[in-house]
Design a protein around this motif. Sequence first.
Motif, PDB file in Angstrom:
ATOM      1  N   LYS A  99      57.625 -58.974-130.242  1.00 51.84           N
ATOM      2  CA  LYS A  99      58.365 -59.931-131.066  1.00 51.84           C
ATOM      3  C   LYS A  99      59.448 -60.623-130.254  1.00 51.84           C
ATOM      4  N   THR A 100      60.220 -59.834-129.494  1.00 49.52           N
ATOM      5  CA  THR A 100      61.312 -60.401-128.691  1.00 49.52           C
ATOM      6  C   THR A 100      60.778 -61.346-127.621  1.00 49.52           C
ATOM      7  N   ASP A 101      59.759 -60.879-126.887  1.00 48.47           N
ATOM      8  CA  ASP A 101      59.199 -61.712-125.821  1.00 48.47           C
ATOM      9  C   ASP A 101      58.509 -62.942-126.388  1.00 48.47           C
ATOM     10  N   GLY A 102      57.848 -62.784-127.522  1.00 48.25           N
ATOM     11  CA  GLY A 102      57.170 -63.914-128.138  1.00 48.25           C
ATOM     12  C   GLY A 102      58.136 -64.989-128.583  1.00 48.25           C
ATOM     13  N   GLU A 103      59.249 -64.571-129.192  1.00 49.55           N
ATOM     14  CA  GLU A 103      60.246 -65.548-129.627  1.00 49.55           C
ATOM     15  C   GLU A 103      60.865 -66.269-128.439  1.00 49.55           C
ATOM     16  N   ALA A 104      61.128 -65.521-127.364  1.00 50.39           N
ATOM     17  CA  ALA A 104      61.707 -66.133-126.168  1.00 50.39           C
ATOM     18  C   ALA A 104      60.727 -67.116-125.535  1.00 50.39           C
ATOM     19  N   MET A 105      59.435 -66.750-125.490  1.00 50.89           N
ATOM     20  CA  MET A 105      58.432 -67.632-124.909  1.00 50.89           C
ATOM     21  C   MET A 105      58.267 -68.900-125.738  1.00 50.89           C
ATOM     22  N   LYS A 106      58.256 -68.763-127.035  1.00 60.27           N
ATOM     23  CA  LYS A 106      58.130 -69.940-127.906  1.00 60.27           C
ATOM     24  C   LYS A 106      59.330 -70.866-127.748  1.00 60.27           C
ATOM     25  N   ALA A 107      60.514 -70.267-127.640  1.00 56.73           N
ATOM     26  CA  ALA A 107      61.717 -71.085-127.462  1.00 56.73           C
ATOM     27  C   ALA A 107      61.691 -71.821-126.129  1.00 56.73           C
ATOM     28  N   ALA A 108      61.179 -71.164-125.085  1.00 57.70           N
ATOM     29  CA  ALA A 108      61.161 -71.775-123.753  1.00 57.70           C
ATOM     30  C   ALA A 108      60.104 -72.849-123.617  1.00 57.70           C
ATOM     31  N   THR A 109      58.986 -72.694-124.326  1.00 57.12           N
ATOM     32  CA  THR A 109      57.865 -73.623-124.155  1.00 57.12           C
ATOM     33  C   THR A 109      57.705 -74.603-125.302  1.00 57.12           C
ATOM     34  N   GLY A 110      58.299 -74.285-126.436  1.00 54.86           N
ATOM     35  CA  GLY A 110      58.122 -75.140-127.609  1.00 54.86           C
ATOM     36  C   GLY A 110      56.795 -74.922-128.308  1.00 54.86           C
ATOM     37  N   ALA A 111      56.079 -73.889-127.908  1.00 51.68           N
ATOM     38  CA  ALA A 111      54.769 -73.613-128.497  1.00 51.68           C
ATOM     39  C   ALA A 111      54.935 -72.895-129.828  1.00 51.68           C
ATOM     40  N   SER A 112      54.054 -73.207-130.774  1.00 46.14           N
ATOM     41  CA  SER A 112      54.089 -72.529-132.066  1.00 46.14           C
ATOM     42  C   SER A 112      53.241 -71.268-132.063  1.00 46.14           C
ATOM     43  N   THR A 113      52.224 -71.260-131.224  1.00 47.48           N
ATOM     44  CA  THR A 113      51.385 -70.074-131.056  1.00 47.48           C
ATOM     45  C   THR A 113      51.245 -69.777-129.575  1.00 47.48           C
ATOM     46  N   LEU A 114      50.989 -68.514-129.249  1.00 49.02           N
ATOM     47  CA  LEU A 114      50.910 -68.103-127.852  1.00 49.02           C
ATOM     48  C   LEU A 114      49.580 -67.416-127.573  1.00 49.02           C
ATOM     49  N   PRO A 115      49.014 -67.622-126.378  1.00 49.56           N
ATOM     50  CA  PRO A 115      47.857 -66.822-125.982  1.00 49.56           C
ATOM     51  C   PRO A 115      48.292 -65.383-125.780  1.00 49.56           C
ATOM     52  N   ALA A 116      47.384 -64.456-125.998  1.00 54.19           N
ATOM     53  CA  ALA A 116      47.748 -63.038-125.961  1.00 54.19           C
ATOM     54  C   ALA A 116      48.339 -62.621-124.627  1.00 54.19           C
ATOM     55  N   ASP A 117      47.809 -63.168-123.519  1.00 50.97           N
ATOM     56  CA  ASP A 117      48.271 -62.712-122.209  1.00 50.97           C
ATOM     57  C   ASP A 117      49.653 -63.229-121.845  1.00 50.97           C
ATOM     58  N   ALA A 118      50.233 -64.074-122.676  1.00 48.91           N
ATOM     59  CA  ALA A 118      51.587 -64.562-122.402  1.00 48.91           C
ATOM     60  C   ALA A 118      52.635 -63.474-122.622  1.00 48.91           C
ATOM     61  N   ILE A 119      52.321 -62.494-123.484  1.00 46.45           N
ATOM     62  CA  ILE A 119      53.323 -61.471-123.796  1.00 46.45           C
ATOM     63  C   ILE A 119      52.778 -60.048-123.701  1.00 46.45           C
ATOM     64  N   THR A 120      51.464 -59.887-123.548  1.00 49.62           N
ATOM     65  CA  THR A 120      50.911 -58.530-123.460  1.00 49.62           C
ATOM     66  C   THR A 120      50.632 -58.158-122.011  1.00 49.62           C
ATOM     67  N   THR A 121      50.712 -56.868-121.719  1.00 52.57           N
ATOM     68  CA  THR A 121      50.429 -56.379-120.368  1.00 52.57           C
ATOM     69  C   THR A 121      48.958 -55.998-120.256  1.00 52.57           C
ATOM     70  N   SER A 122      48.452 -55.991-119.032  1.00 49.45           N
ATOM     71  CA  SER A 122      47.068 -55.584-118.793  1.00 49.45           C
ATOM     72  C   SER A 122      46.997 -54.078-118.606  1.00 49.45           C
ATOM     73  N   GLY A 123      45.783 -53.533-118.659  1.00 48.84           N
ATOM     74  CA  GLY A 123      45.607 -52.098-118.490  1.00 48.84           C
ATOM     75  C   GLY A 123      46.044 -51.604-117.121  1.00 48.84           C
ATOM     76  N   SER A 124      45.842 -52.437-116.092  1.00 45.86           N
ATOM     77  CA  SER A 124      46.210 -52.032-114.736  1.00 45.86           C
ATOM     78  C   SER A 124      47.636 -52.404-114.381  1.00 45.86           C
ATOM     79  N   GLY A 125      48.174 -53.406-115.053  1.00 54.17           N
ATOM     80  CA  GLY A 125      49.483 -53.924-114.669  1.00 54.17           C
ATOM     81  C   GLY A 125      49.432 -54.788-113.440  1.00 54.17           C
ATOM     82  N   LEU A 126      48.221 -55.027-112.898  1.00 54.59           N
ATOM     83  CA  LEU A 126      48.063 -55.798-111.661  1.00 54.59           C
ATOM     84  C   LEU A 126      47.062 -56.936-111.843  1.00 54.59           C
TER      85      LEU A 126
END
Length: 207
Positions: A99-126
């Motif tokens: 929620k926190t990262d999503g709100e910050a990303m939306k504020a920075a980009t002006g986007a109303s919706t975000l792709p999942a990888d914009a705020i979620t981590t991958s299984g490997s982290g790499l």
Amino acid sequence: MLSQLRAAATLLGILTILLGILYPAAMTAIAGAALPEQAGGSLVMRDGQPVGSSLIGQAFAEGRYLQGRPSAAGNGYDGASSSGTNLAPTSAKLADRLKTDGEAMKAATGASTLPADAITTSGSGLDPDVSPAFAELQVARIAAARGVEADAVRRAIAENTTGRTLAVLGEPRVNVLAVNLALDALAPAPAAPAAGTPTASAATPAN
């Protein structure tokens, strides 16, 4: 009894030599000859020096670079600590961070919706790639930071976008390191990069 032990020891020695030494050595030699780039770690070179691997993500925190998805590997993109968060989908900690990262990303980009990888981590982290949608979200920021046209940034992204494997497997993906090297070639960064990487930056820890 002794003859059985002798036979077992002999078989163990033969199999150890065949499967523990000769077979791995043969496979290594064949891989090195047939696929030298992949066998060597899929290294990406710039000016004769390795700057990373096309298979392993690294941190790019500066505004003039395309940034990868959040990483939970160590303090972020730590190759010695490859891992995800192991937080369950019902985790309150995960929900709060998203929620926190999503709100910050939306504020920075002006986007109303975000792709999942914009705020979620991958299984490997790499994860070395991002989705085209996440890359597009960053175009305006990169163009402004480098003083170039947005279309020039989009071209660098498009040239380093890979489609679905065999046209059906996976999703289209953008290699972050390849795009950033292309961006540096398009509009060199004002500061000299740290040795071994296109940029000296640390990823923000993700939980």
